[in-house]
Design a protein around this motif. Structure first.
Motif, PDB file in Angstrom:
ATOM      1  N   SER A 180      -3.415  -0.622  -2.826  1.00  0.00           N
ATOM      2  CA  SER A 180      -4.146   0.587  -2.419  1.00  0.00           C
ATOM      3  C   SER A 180      -3.217   1.784  -2.417  1.00  0.00           C
ATOM      4  CB  SER A 180      -4.782   0.416  -1.028  1.00  0.00           C
ATOM      5  OG  SER A 180      -3.795   0.386  -0.015  1.00  0.00           O
ATOM      6  N   HIS A 211      -7.088  -0.041   2.413  1.00  0.00           N
ATOM      7  CA  HIS A 211      -5.848   0.617   2.828  1.00  0.00           C
ATOM      8  C   HIS A 211      -5.679   0.578   4.349  1.00  0.00           C
ATOM      9  CE1 HIS A 211      -2.444   3.340   2.066  1.00  0.00           C
ATOM     10  NE2 HIS A 211      -2.756   3.856   3.239  1.00  0.00           N
ATOM     11  N   SER A 257       0.848  -1.191   0.000  1.00  0.00           N
ATOM     12  CA  SER A 257       0.000   0.000   0.000  1.00  0.00           C
ATOM     13  C   SER A 257       0.879   1.236   0.000  1.00  0.00           C
ATOM     14  CB  SER A 257      -0.919   0.004   1.221  1.00  0.00           C
ATOM     15  OG  SER A 257      -1.914  -0.988   1.101  1.00  0.00           O
TER      16      SER A 257
END
Length: 381
Positions: A60, A251, A8
């Motif tokens: 993400s 996320h 992420s």
């Protein structure tokens, strides 16, 4: 061939029109040319660091701040273009931007999806205009309504709304009215946090002048949130986060599940492979490090390889934030130790006190959730 490791990415935009009275985040006002210069530094940092993550696939991206929507849409698009050029980004990656209602325009809302953003997080906090003034917010409820409608008209199908309870002077009735107004719009996700007085904020320095909620009143508002949102079709999947089915924030779950994440920008935090660091929080130092990278300087600070003990502590107190809890098999897989061998006495005591559930997975009880900070502290050695 090995599967790529999920990653992420967090992008910190430290700018805002004016700092809110309760805010302790790294944020400050800036002129347009300063913001453009910062974006160029961000692009440089991404370019310099990207090769370290060739074995990762991005699931993400999150633009946080500050107020990311304070930037021009072109700047946001340029950052995303650079990320797409230098990283392997999943086709279904969740890409979020935080927006404040006072910085939203039709043009920005239309350009965000074109750039690849598919999730918005709107900072409302409260639907009561007097409470918004108390917080030092620059928008009113009508501005939120306009921003939300612009977002839907632009095609956004995944919207979060941030709410706050225990605002000085807030009543249970006014908070319930906020919940009613927001759920009438049917956002896919709601983050509902209780006000925390943080050192260095105007609220903290003037706390003796504020009409603050008692612990019991705070707890009652939390319970109201849970019951009301669940009655409207939202399930609580983390202590302060609620979602309709299929809309949990990918996320944020990476943070709570201790996945790999890398932060770009001033003060941004990262953790990859149980190694944690953060970027410097001084703009001049940040700029100098990026412009002198060929000389070995870096904007990264406080590089720390987490010990096994620290990893286990985080595994427990972050995992318990999620309603799915901590699975014993996951603990064993990660640490090659039965959880009872490490935390047996702690688990026994917390179960006896009614703070965690019996069996597997280990979860906070409703009472444990009320005093979650106390429970989680028990897992620190």
């Amino acid at each position: 061939m090995n599967e790529p490791t999920p990653l992420s990415i967090y992008i910190h935009i430290p700018f805002c029109r004016r700092k809110c009275l309760y805010c302790d985040f790294l944020s400050f006002p800036a002129a347009e040319d300063e913001m453009s210069h910062y974006v160029n530094l961000l692009l440089r940092e991404i370019e310099q660091q990207a090769d370290r993550y060739v074995s990762h696939k991005v699931i993400s991206i999150f633009f946080g701040g500050g107020t990311p929507s304070f930037l021009n849409a072109e700047d946001i698009a340029a950052i995303l273009c650079k990320l797409k050029d230098r990283f392997d980004i999943a086709k279904d990656a969740e890409i979020t931007i935080e927006v404040n209602p006072d910085t939203v325009t039709r043009d920005k809302m239309e350009r965000y999806p074109e750039a690849g953003i598919n999730r918005l997080s709107i900072g409302l906090q409260t639907a009561d205009d007097e409470e918004l003034k108390t917080l030092g917010r620059l928008h009113d409820y009508a501005a939120f309504c306009k921003a939300y409608e612009l977002a839907r008209n632009a095609g956004f199908k995944n919207i979060n709304v941030d709410l706050m309870s225990a605002i000085p002077g807030q009543s249970a009735a006014s908070y319930r009215a906020t919940l009613e107004k927001v759920t009438a719009y049917a956002p896919e996700h709601i983050s509902a946090y209780s006000l925390i007085l943080e050192e260095g904020t105007w609220f903290y320095d003037n706390r003796d002048r504020l009409q603050l909620a008692t612990e019991e009143e705070d707890r009652q508002l939390y319970e109201m949130t849970k019951q009301f949102l669940e009655s409207c079709g939202y399930h609580r999947y983390e202590i302060s986060n609620y979602a309709k089915d299929g809309y949990e924030c990918i996320h944020n779950k990476v943070y709570w599940q201790r996945g790999d994440y890398v932060g770009f920008g001033l003060g941004a935090a990262s953790m990859v492979g149980d190694v944690r660091w953060n970027n410097c929080d001084d703009m001049e130092v940040y700029e100098k490090a990026l412009l002198s990278a060929q000389n070995g300087l870096t904007c990264q600070r406080n590089l720390h390889s987490l010990t096994k003990q620290e990893q286990m502590e985080e595994f427990m107190f972050l995992g318990l934030r999620l309603t799915e809890g901590v699975k014993k098999a996951d603990f064993f897989k990660k640490f090659a130790l039965p959880i009872e061998e490490v935390y047996g006495e702690t688990l026994k005591k917390l179960r006896k006190d009614g703070l965690i559930s019996e069996g597997d997975p280990i979860r906070l009880t409703p009472y444990g959730t009320d005093i979650s900070n106390y429970v989680m502290a028990k897992f620190l050695f």
